[in-house]
Design a protein around this motif. Structure first.
Motif, mmCIF file in Angstrom:
data_model
loop_
_atom_site.group_PDB
_atom_site.id
_atom_site.type_symbol
_atom_site.label_atom_id
_atom_site.label_comp_id
_atom_site.label_asym_id
_atom_site.label_seq_id
_atom_site.Cartn_x
_atom_site.Cartn_y
_atom_site.Cartn_z
ATOM 1 N N GLY A 198 0.820 -1.200 0.000
ATOM 2 C CA GLY A 198 0.000 0.000 0.000
ATOM 3 C C GLY A 198 0.852 1.246 0.000
ATOM 4 O O GLY A 198 2.067 1.194 0.204
ATOM 5 N N PRO A 207 -7.383 -7.775 6.541
ATOM 6 C CA PRO A 207 -7.688 -6.465 5.954
ATOM 7 C C PRO A 207 -7.728 -5.385 7.021
ATOM 8 O O PRO A 207 -7.801 -5.673 8.223
ATOM 9 C CB PRO A 207 -9.085 -6.677 5.362
ATOM 10 C CG PRO A 207 -9.718 -7.656 6.316
ATOM 11 C CD PRO A 207 -8.610 -8.591 6.748
ATOM 12 N N THR A 208 -7.704 -4.159 6.599
ATOM 13 C CA THR A 208 -7.984 -3.071 7.532
ATOM 14 C C THR A 208 -9.490 -3.012 7.764
ATOM 15 O O THR A 208 -10.274 -3.562 6.983
ATOM 16 C CB THR A 208 -7.510 -1.721 6.982
ATOM 17 O OG1 THR A 208 -8.295 -1.379 5.831
ATOM 18 C CG2 THR A 208 -6.034 -1.752 6.620
ATOM 19 N N GLU A 263 -11.208 -1.466 4.779
ATOM 20 C CA GLU A 263 -11.409 -2.390 3.657
ATOM 21 C C GLU A 263 -12.537 -3.365 3.959
ATOM 22 O O GLU A 263 -13.364 -3.675 3.092
ATOM 23 C CB GLU A 263 -10.114 -3.152 3.387
ATOM 24 C CG GLU A 263 -8.975 -2.292 2.875
ATOM 25 C CD GLU A 263 -7.645 -3.029 2.873
ATOM 26 O OE1 GLU A 263 -6.763 -2.644 2.097
ATOM 27 O OE2 GLU A 263 -7.491 -3.990 3.655
ATOM 28 N N GLN A 264 -12.562 -3.878 5.198
ATOM 29 C CA GLN A 264 -13.573 -4.855 5.577
ATOM 30 C C GLN A 264 -14.989 -4.308 5.442
ATOM 31 O O GLN A 264 -15.874 -4.936 4.866
ATOM 32 C CB GLN A 264 -13.316 -5.316 7.019
ATOM 33 C CG GLN A 264 -14.433 -6.136 7.650
ATOM 34 C CD GLN A 264 -14.606 -7.501 7.011
ATOM 35 O OE1 GLN A 264 -13.759 -7.924 6.223
ATOM 36 N NE2 GLN A 264 -15.679 -8.194 7.333
ATOM 37 N N LYS A 305 -15.966 -1.697 3.698
ATOM 38 C CA LYS A 305 -16.248 -1.335 2.313
ATOM 39 C C LYS A 305 -16.650 -2.556 1.491
ATOM 40 O O LYS A 305 -17.535 -2.503 0.639
ATOM 41 C CB LYS A 305 -15.023 -0.666 1.694
ATOM 42 C CG LYS A 305 -15.243 -0.150 0.280
ATOM 43 C CD LYS A 305 -14.014 0.593 -0.220
ATOM 44 C CE LYS A 305 -14.234 1.146 -1.634
ATOM 45 N NZ LYS A 305 -13.043 1.886 -2.117
ATOM 46 N N ARG A 306 -16.005 -3.690 1.758
ATOM 47 C CA ARG A 306 -16.253 -4.891 0.950
ATOM 48 C C ARG A 306 -17.403 -5.746 1.467
ATOM 49 O O ARG A 306 -18.091 -6.394 0.695
ATOM 50 C CB ARG A 306 -14.984 -5.746 0.893
ATOM 51 C CG ARG A 306 -13.843 -5.072 0.151
ATOM 52 C CD ARG A 306 -12.565 -5.863 0.302
ATOM 53 N NE ARG A 306 -11.452 -5.232 -0.408
ATOM 54 C CZ ARG A 306 -10.194 -5.608 -0.319
ATOM 55 N NH1 ARG A 306 -9.874 -6.612 0.462
ATOM 56 N NH2 ARG A 306 -9.243 -4.974 -0.986
ATOM 57 N N SER A 323 -8.669 2.806 8.693
ATOM 58 C CA SER A 323 -7.541 2.331 7.897
ATOM 59 C C SER A 323 -6.317 2.042 8.747
ATOM 60 O O SER A 323 -5.335 1.462 8.262
ATOM 61 C CB SER A 323 -7.180 3.359 6.814
ATOM 62 O OG SER A 323 -6.797 4.582 7.397
ATOM 63 N N ARG A 371 -7.749 -12.784 4.364
ATOM 64 C CA ARG A 371 -6.995 -12.158 3.286
ATOM 65 C C ARG A 371 -5.577 -11.934 3.764
ATOM 66 O O ARG A 371 -5.357 -11.441 4.864
ATOM 67 C CB ARG A 371 -7.632 -10.817 2.909
ATOM 68 C CG ARG A 371 -6.853 -10.005 1.913
ATOM 69 C CD ARG A 371 -7.617 -8.715 1.601
ATOM 70 N NE ARG A 371 -6.805 -7.806 0.811
ATOM 71 C CZ ARG A 371 -6.050 -6.861 1.351
ATOM 72 N NH1 ARG A 371 -5.989 -6.725 2.650
ATOM 73 N NH2 ARG A 371 -5.345 -6.055 0.572
ATOM 74 N N PRO A 406 -9.439 -10.437 -2.852
ATOM 75 C CA PRO A 406 -10.393 -9.906 -1.879
ATOM 76 C C PRO A 406 -11.672 -10.724 -1.882
ATOM 77 O O PRO A 406 -12.038 -11.320 -2.890
ATOM 78 C CB PRO A 406 -10.645 -8.479 -2.367
ATOM 79 C CG PRO A 406 -10.320 -8.513 -3.826
ATOM 80 C CD PRO A 406 -9.216 -9.510 -3.967
ATOM 81 N N SER A 438 -17.920 -8.825 -2.550
ATOM 82 C CA SER A 438 -18.615 -7.729 -1.877
ATOM 83 C C SER A 438 -20.115 -7.965 -1.906
ATOM 84 O O SER A 438 -20.717 -7.971 -2.969
ATOM 85 C CB SER A 438 -18.302 -6.391 -2.568
ATOM 86 O OG SER A 438 -16.918 -6.155 -2.514
ATOM 87 N N ASP A 446 -11.800 8.100 5.577
ATOM 88 C CA ASP A 446 -11.682 6.812 4.904
ATOM 89 C C ASP A 446 -12.920 6.547 4.082
ATOM 90 O O ASP A 446 -14.031 6.566 4.576
ATOM 91 C CB ASP A 446 -11.530 5.684 5.933
ATOM 92 C CG ASP A 446 -10.218 5.781 6.674
ATOM 93 O OD1 ASP A 446 -9.212 5.447 6.058
ATOM 94 O OD2 ASP A 446 -10.217 6.203 7.847
#
Length: 696
Positions: free
Chosen positions: A29, A104-105, A108-109, A111-112, A148, A288, A295, A298, A337
């Motif tokens: 990243g 994951p952060t 990310e978690q 969001k997905r 994040s 992950r 990933p 979603s 974020d």
């Protein structure tokens, strides 16, 4: 470090191959200060190696901050963070290697996979409380806890990135005059007193992080970081969607004052009472491992509510001052974020608040024009400017302008209270604590005065625009705007730019120009069809009224998006005369001559409701998302349901001795912290609880 080529432009197209004796295998990243690589030790241990960007490696001050980050991370290494394995802050490209943690952060978690379940939330909250206890125990304040910066490992959450943390015994301080952090997850004191931030700020951030995990948004949300800053300091958090058993504890974490928040130990004790044991379900449905695994799919996200916006009345008197009050010469505000919208919270005034009314100026002089400051209500009436206590209406200070008539509400800009007078074209900057003049500035003859954040915009009759520093009254820049003549610029709460609009003589097109108020730089310039007037901006769009210049009617609305260069046009069912409008999210509220009030949703491309109020003319409407407020010529304050357009309540008339006079310009109501402030022709300034208009 030998360079390793990577496709792409810019300084980072050439990446290092080694950090010390660790070979960098792949990029995990990239952030504003550095890049994180996956690496392996000689024994094969997986590491996450942060390498500072080349441009910052040459900055001595940044090197000092990076040394502090390494020191802080080493002090707190343990079960709840990523342990530091090695580091070299003195290298040509400073670097730090920590144990690689698969997972994951939190950003990310969510969001997905969408919001967490109540069991997962309890486990997250407990894990973060344990992490903060561990961090604070060694005298470190993280100061940037956000989704994040939370890794979701199988054994619980890990707090990472101590880039702006501060050990209590460190002599290195945050750069003078700068606020550093992520506004939706910063505590009020990080805006008000950035050099006095303690462990309680991390607890506030924990509360915000839990709201994000539960809902996909933060408790304070807007497109503009400046508006978020105002919300964090002044507004109540939106806890819609938080499990009932956790909501009271989250609310305590989000208390405005540090001493009112629980400690991490208290959090853990109270969480044990919420649930005897925490669900041991893993945070992530599919594990992950950094860049090595695909990933998870979603799932469909829930329908998002409308974006929360501040009213224009709260703009100048609040958002700019929140940042200016810290004494910051410049401000670095990291963005939130993701891009989660927020529901409009129900206003919640203090339990001690009661309706009040006051007459701060005697004799004739018309209706006071008011705005909201940091902790006062600022009003002007005829030849005086005064500050009132927003809780009870008590007079805090009064400044007399002699025979000069104040022509608009006082405005807070650059940390001063500014007033402008009509007759002699004078602008004054006043001390917000005492009302004492700090500076004075002449306005060009025939010119106009506008405000945008910390900048005062003076437009002369010849079209020359001067940007003036709000704190000192000194000139920042001076320029002409091609094609605009003496058109005053306009600015709006949720947008950092100022806008000039000029319609061609035949009314066939309008030139719309965006200006950076801090520098005077032209950001973009476009020619749009029709006669247009800017009435709002935010979310990357500018909102305009479209009309017929021959008879002064408004026939429709336009939303222009400069990023895509596209325009959306929505016609009104009936042309309206003498329209006053305000924008909240994608909804425009319009009040026309004769009292016709309507709401037009540009996203839905239609008028959603219409109400005939029966007032001859009124103020510009103001909305807090739940209600729409309008001031009538007789001093009544009307409240209308923002969703249905139904009249919910109104105050009594306050005409006084001026019952036979018509007020030319009606001041709009001021909405702040669940309260509504308004004024009347008899000189009264009054406040009511905004939650229940039916009780007015």
């Amino acid at each position: 470090m030998a360079p390793q080529r990577r496709a792409g432009a810019g300084a980072e197209a050439e990446l290092p191959e080694y950090a010390g004796h660790y070979r960098l295998e792949s990029l995990l990243g990239s952030g504003g200060m550095g890049m994180v690589h996956l690496a392996r030790s000689t024994s094969g241990l997986k590491l996450a190696v942060k390498v500072v960007h080349a441009e910052f490696a040459r900055d001595r001050e940044f090197r000092g901050r990076f040394r502090q980050e390494v020191a802080a991370a080493r002090r707190v290494s343990g079960a709840f963070t990523a342990p530091v394995v090695d580091a070299d802050p003195e290298a040509e490209r400073p670097w730090m290697a920590t144990l690689f943690i698969p997972g994951p952060t939190l950003a990310e978690q969510v969001k997905r996979n969408g919001p967490m379940t109540p069991a997962q939330l309890r486990r997250l909250m407990a894990g973060l409380a344990e992490a903060l206890r561990d961090i604070h125990r060694v005298g470190v304040v993280h100061r940037d806890l956000k989704p994040s910066n939370v890794l979701l490992a199988e054994d619980g959450p890990k707090v990472i990135d101590f880039g702006i943390s501060r050990p209590s015994d460190s002599e290195l301080r945050t750069e003078t005059g700068k606020l550093i952090g992520t506004p939706p997850f910063m505590a009020p004191e990080q805006f008000r007193r950035p050099r006095e931030v303690g462990p309680a700020a991390d607890v506030f951030a924990l509360g915000s992080v839990v709201v994000h995990a539960a809902t996909g948004r933060g408790p304070f949300d807007s497109d503009s970081p400046y508006v978020v800053a105002y919300q964090v300091v002044h507004d109540e958090p939106d806890l819609t969607g938080i499990p009932q058993e956790l909501a009271p504890l989250v609310l305590r974490c989000l208390a405005k004052e540090p001493e009112d928040r629980p400690t991490p130990d208290e959090l853990m004790r109270e969480l044990r009472s919420v649930a005897a044991s925490y669900d041991t379900q893993a945070f992530i449905p599919a594990q992950r491992t950094g860049a090595e695994a695909a990933p998870p799919p979603s799932p469909r996200q829930p329908r998002r509510p409308p974006r929360k916006r501040l009213t224009r009345g709260a703009l100048v008197a609040g958002a700019a001052l929140v940042l200016a009050a810290s004494g910051a010469a410049s401000v670095h505000l990291a963005g939130p974020d993701g891009d989660p919208p927020a529901k409009t919270p129900a206003p919640a005034p203090s339990a001690a608040f009661g309706a009040w009314e006051a007459k701060p100026a005697s004799g004739e002089g018309g209706m006071p024009h008011c705005s909201r400051g940091t902790d006062e209500l600022l009003c002007a009436r005829r030849d005086a400017v005064f500050a009132l206590d927003p809780t009870d209406g008590g007079l805090r200070w009064r400044h007399t302008t002699s025979d000069r008539t104040v022509s608009r509400p006082p405005v807070v800009s650059g940390g001063t209270v500014q007033t402008s007078t009509a007759e002699d074209g004078l602008v004054e900057g006043l001390d917000p604590a005492s009302g004492t003049p700090v500076w004075r500035r002449d306005v060009p003859e025939g010119g106009a005065v506008r405000y945008a954040g910390d900048t005062l915009l003076l437009t002369g009759a010849d079209g020359t625009v001067t940007g003036v520093d709000g704190s000192s009254g000194a000139t920042k820049w001076n320029r002409s705007l091609p094609g605009h003549g003496g058109t005053p610029l306009a600015s709006f709460a949720a947008d950092p730019l100022a806008y000039a609009t000029s319609t061609s003589p035949d009314g066939t097109h309008t030139r719309l120009t965006a200006v950076d108020p801090d520098t005077g730089a032209l950001r973009w310039d476009v020619r749009l069809e029709g006669a247009l007037q800017a009435v709002g901006a935010g979310g990357g769009s500018v909102f305009l009224l479209s009309g017929d210049p021959r008879d002064g009617t408004t026939t429709g609305l336009v939303r222009y998006s400069p990023r895509s260069g596209t325009s959306l046009r929505v016609p009104l069912p009936v042309p309206r005369h003498d329209v006053r409008a305000t924008v909240r999210g994608n909804v425009v509220h319009l009040l026309a001559q004769g009292g016709s009030l309507e709401a037009v949703d540009l996203e839905a491309r239609k008028r959603v409701w219409h109400l005939e109020t029966g007032i001859s003319h009124g103020s510009a409407p103001v909305s807090d998302g739940r209600h729409v407020y309008v001031t009538a010529p007789d001093g009544r304050l009307l409240a209308v349901d923002a969703r249905s357009g139904r009249l919910l309540g109104q105050t009594a008339p306050r005409l006084g001795a001026a019952a036979d006079r018509v007020v030319a310009s009606l001041p709009e109501p001021v909405v702040a912290e669940g309260r509504v402030y308004a004024s009347a022709p008899d000189g009264t300034v009054f406040a009511v609880d905004g939650r229940e208009p039916a009780d007015w």
